[in-house]
Design an enzyme around this catalytic site. Sequence first.
Site: not given
Ligand code: ARG
Length: 390
Positions: A14, A93, A122, A174
């Site tokens: 991405d 984040r 995120d 992912s």
């Molecule tokens: N659901 C989790 C969150 O919102 C992880 C998000 C990222 N997950 C990923 N497999 N890229 O914090």
Amino acid sequence: MKKKVVLAYSGGLDTSCIVLWLAERGFEVVAFLADLGQQEDLKKLGERAKKIGAAKVYIKDLKEEFVQDFILPAIKANAVYENKYLLATALGRPLIAKYLVEVAHKEKAKYIAHGCTGKGNDQVRIELTANILDKNLEIIAPVREWEFKSREQEIEFARKRKIPLDVTRKKPYSLDKNIWGVSIECGALENPYKEPPQDAYQITRAPQDCPAKPKYIVLGFEKGVPVSIDAKKYRTQDLISRLNKLGGMHGVGRSDVVENRLVGIKSREVYEAPAGWIIHTAHKELEALVLDRELAHFKQGIDTKYGELIYYGLWYSPLKKALDGFIHQTQKRITGQVRLKLYKGSCICVGRKSPYSLYKEELATYTEKDKFDQKLAEGFIKLWGMPYKS
Ligand code: ARG
């Protein structure tokens, strides 16, 4: 002069496509790579960004700041979302966003960009944080607006434009990884009735493949901070890495979750956080020994809220700051040792002690050492029950 944008670059498909996508739209792209302990070759990924068209690359080791300013507060607050997710991704984040803003200021860039999907949490965490820290920065989220409908279309775009990638085979999941844990979604996990395939897990063994003998460890705490394993002192960062290895070997720290995302979707995700679960288990046991009942019960509510704030991207909010004050106050006596048993996927406390323990054996005991005045109970019950008497 070209418009300048600072992009949170991970090195994956991405954000690699985004470098080119932005460059083709007339932006000068500054790629920002954060080291949160994901154990990737960031130098190599930085070179990749340059090859694709980034004008400049920043690589920043944020591990120590991540541990001290984000993970430790989360430990003290027993922060967990919906009982199962220790918030590894969510904690990272705001820190990444903080540095996107910092680099934007340094570079005099007016834009920041990220590769988050419009369906996830995120994007909220990054944009909210950036807005709180500098409301004048504009945010670009290409994944929300670009033309690609699938990963295949992106790969096609990358192939055509000769974007160097290592997607030789289809990636089944992912992943998001840092020192506090791994988040795994997509692929086979999208069916919530299906057991996660073995290859979904990155850092933990399946219970059936774990050593037959349990591993006992003693985790030492000072003021709510884990400081030692078996009486040997570690830097927090090293302690976490060590527990990730140990816990992972014994299958500790997996969770299989259907969670409520901020944007209203339910998603199925699998998490691994061996060190996190070990530390949380021990920390909660020590609190149970040291905090009085009223404080312990009240803190549980605060802890739940704290976890939610992290999940909701509100790390830099006034409420989070206010709760930090409360939590700090509660940790002054969270010092002591907790004995834990790691065994085939479980981590259980088998012993705890503290110089500040409120446990009094002479009151709890049923032997002749008993100092509890049983006669006092009668009056207590009479007064306590008075309002309910018919
Ligand atoms: N659901 C989790 C969150 O919102 C992880 C998000 C990222 N997950 C990923 N497999 N890229 O914090």
